[in-house]
Design an enzyme around this catalytic site. Structure first.
Site, PDB file in Angstrom:
ATOM      1  N   ASN A   8       0.871  -1.175   0.000  1.00 22.25           N
ATOM      2  CA  ASN A   8       0.000   0.000   0.000  1.00 22.25           C
ATOM      3  C   ASN A   8       0.914   1.233   0.000  1.00 22.25           C
ATOM      4  OD1 ASN A   8      -1.804   2.040   0.451  1.00 22.25           O
ATOM      5  ND2 ASN A   8      -2.733   1.128   2.278  1.00 22.25           N
ATOM      6  N   ARG A  89      -2.392  -2.198  -3.483  1.00 30.05           N
ATOM      7  CA  ARG A  89      -3.643  -1.528  -3.179  1.00 30.05           C
ATOM      8  C   ARG A  89      -3.678  -0.248  -4.010  1.00 30.05           C
ATOM      9  NH1 ARG A  89      -5.181   2.875   1.085  1.00 30.05           N
ATOM     10  NH2 ARG A  89      -7.431   2.718   0.898  1.00 30.05           N
ATOM     11  N   HIS A 178     -12.876   2.109   0.352  1.00 27.72           N
ATOM     12  CA  HIS A 178     -12.753   1.024   1.344  1.00 27.72           C
ATOM     13  C   HIS A 178     -13.364  -0.275   0.814  1.00 27.72           C
ATOM     14  CE1 HIS A 178     -12.908   4.327   4.664  1.00 27.72           C
ATOM     15  NE2 HIS A 178     -11.658   4.002   4.444  1.00 27.72           N
ATOM     16  N   ARG A 238     -12.360  14.513   8.510  1.00 31.05           N
ATOM     17  CA  ARG A 238     -13.204  14.887   7.362  1.00 31.05           C
ATOM     18  C   ARG A 238     -14.636  15.136   7.822  1.00 31.05           C
ATOM     19  NH1 ARG A 238     -11.466   9.804   4.134  1.00 31.05           N
ATOM     20  NH2 ARG A 238      -9.252  10.232   3.887  1.00 31.05           N
ATOM     21  N   GLU A 382      -7.468  -6.314   4.565  1.00 30.50           N
ATOM     22  CA  GLU A 382      -7.358  -5.959   3.154  1.00 30.50           C
ATOM     23  C   GLU A 382      -6.163  -6.656   2.497  1.00 30.50           C
ATOM     24  OE1 GLU A 382      -7.929  -2.094   4.987  1.00 30.50           O
ATOM     25  OE2 GLU A 382      -8.637  -1.377   3.050  1.00 30.50           O
TER      26      GLU A 382
END
Ligand code: ADP
Length: 397
Positions: A8, A89, A178, A238, A382
């Site tokens: 990633n 990823r 996601h 956020r 993941e």
């Protein structure tokens, strides 16, 4: 048996995990931070033993070479030839990629074209790819997209009610993110439900970034993030969904540019913005317990946003078999899970079992036996999905 590197790559970081497949045994994992800055941090963990170095790592190529050197130095592998594939990823696959693909020069070019949609992420993902490709020239690479799982949403869900040309010309639509996590935990959940022929699940990925997904019979039919990861529920820094006119209103009031306001919505809003304390739920919980008014308001807004989303997904799914909590907050915050589920009791008959919910980071049922909806804690993985897709697409055994 194959050894797969799951990668990633961010703009200044590189997370990696070497997995032995198909057993999914993690041979080593780590993260390199502050790439391109002074005092970069190199981390590697092997069998629970951690090694850390502070040194200057000027670019991703150097970071990748350090990772590969460490593999032989710490005897994780005898030779780099033991690595059979690398899975990357990748954040944005746009409408081009509805599943993982072998990552080659053509895919890399398409991802570059999609960089408008993820200007911070896609270029960083590609830098990681090129660095690994250079270091491991004879190994296949696979791209696993964060957006892919949500490509099953229908137009009435993903088209925004703005002029249609913006969708056609610029690709402005809901994509969602996601996806790899929502896919993994929903598949685990279907398994835990006993693989029924039909299933209605809401997955709550609550980390620093947070998103929910409505998953019907294993397919995503709605998710809370949008064109970008700024949309949806409240997050660490956020805002999630707000009235879009707030941006021009604040431009007029503060003299800031649209980019500056958007930056505030991304980096100074959410839990941090409302509480004025921190973006980390642990600090917010401490503030809440100490009676801090703004921490209390932060928690209330956070819970409300999630509950509102679950309510609308319940209607969209036409019922609900299970809710799944995952990611940093979802896996670890006993009190947030409790507060969310309490708000769902009257309308949906969701009931947590306090004893069962007194758990962190472990796959388990946390609802009471008489709950109308099952609630699970399922730690996300993941890297495992990335390694599995890499095996499949490179025809490895
Ligand atoms: P990222 O989106 O960066 O991958 P993570 O999934 O690692 O984030 O989640 C990080 C967040 O999880 C932290 O910012 C914090 O809010 C939350 N978190 C982690 N541990 C706990 C805990 N024990 N209690 C409450 N929240 C936690």
């Amino acid at each position: 048996m194959s050894k797969i590197m799951a990668v990633n790559a961010g703009s200044s970081s590189l997370k990696y995990q070497l997995l032995d497949m198909p057993s999914a045994n993690v041979l080593c994992s780590g993260v390199i931070e502050r790439i391109g800055l002074e005092d970069s941090i190199f981390n590697i963990e092997i069998n629970g033993e951690k090694h850390k170095d502070i040194l200057d790592i000027e670019n991703h190529e150097k970071a990748v070479n350090l990772v590969l050197e460490a593999l032989t130095k710490y005897n994780v592998v005898k030779s780099l030839d033991e690595i059979d594939g690398v899975g990357h990823r990748c954040v944005h696959g746009g409408e081009k990629f509805a599943s993982s693909v072998v990552l080659d020069d053509e895919v890399s070019k398409t991802m570059e074209e999609l960089s408008d949609l993820a200007p911070l992420h896609n270029p960083a993902n590609l830098i990681g790819y090129h660095a690994f490709k250079k270091a491991l020239a004879n190994v296949g690479h696979v791209a696993v997209f964060d957006t892919a799982f949500h490509q099953t949403m229908e137009a009435d869900t993903f088209v925004y009610p703005i002029p249609y040309e913006f969708y056609k010309e610029y690709g402005v639509r809901k994509y969602g993110f996601h996806g790899t996590s929502h896919l993994y935990v929903s598949e685990r959940c279907i398994d835990l439900l006993g693989n029924p022929s039909s299933s209605k699940i809401i997955t709550c990925h609550l980390g620093n970034g947070a998103s929910l997904a409505a998953i019907k019979n294993g397919k995503s039919i709605n998710t809370s993030m949008g064109l970008t990861p700024l949309a949806g529920v409240m997050m660490g820094t956020r805002s999630g969904d707000i009235d879009p006119a707030i941006i021009t209103f604040l431009m007029d009031k503060t003299g800031k540019t649209a980019y500056e306001i958007t930056d505030i919505l991304n980096k100074e809003s959410g839990m941090l913005g409302v509480s004025g304390i921190s973006s980390d739920a642990r600090d917010i919980e401490d503030g809440y317990n100490a009676g801090d008014e703004r921490a209390k308001l932060t928690v209330e807004i956070y819970i409300n946003r999630i509950v509102d989303t679950i309510g609308s997904y319940f209607v969209k799914l036409g019922g609900l078999d299970a809710i799944v909590f995952t990611a940093g907050l979802g896996e670890n915050s006993i009190s947030f899970r409790e507060m969310i589920c309490e708000k769902l009791t009257d309308a949906l008959g969701v009931k947590l079992d306090k004893e069962r919910n007194n758990v962190r980071g472990k796959e388990t049922l946390i609802s009471a036996d008489d709950s109308k909806v099952k609630v699970y804690l399922i730690p996300t993985n993941e890297e495992l999905v990335i390694a599995q897709d890499t095996m499949k697409l490179l025809n490895l055994k």
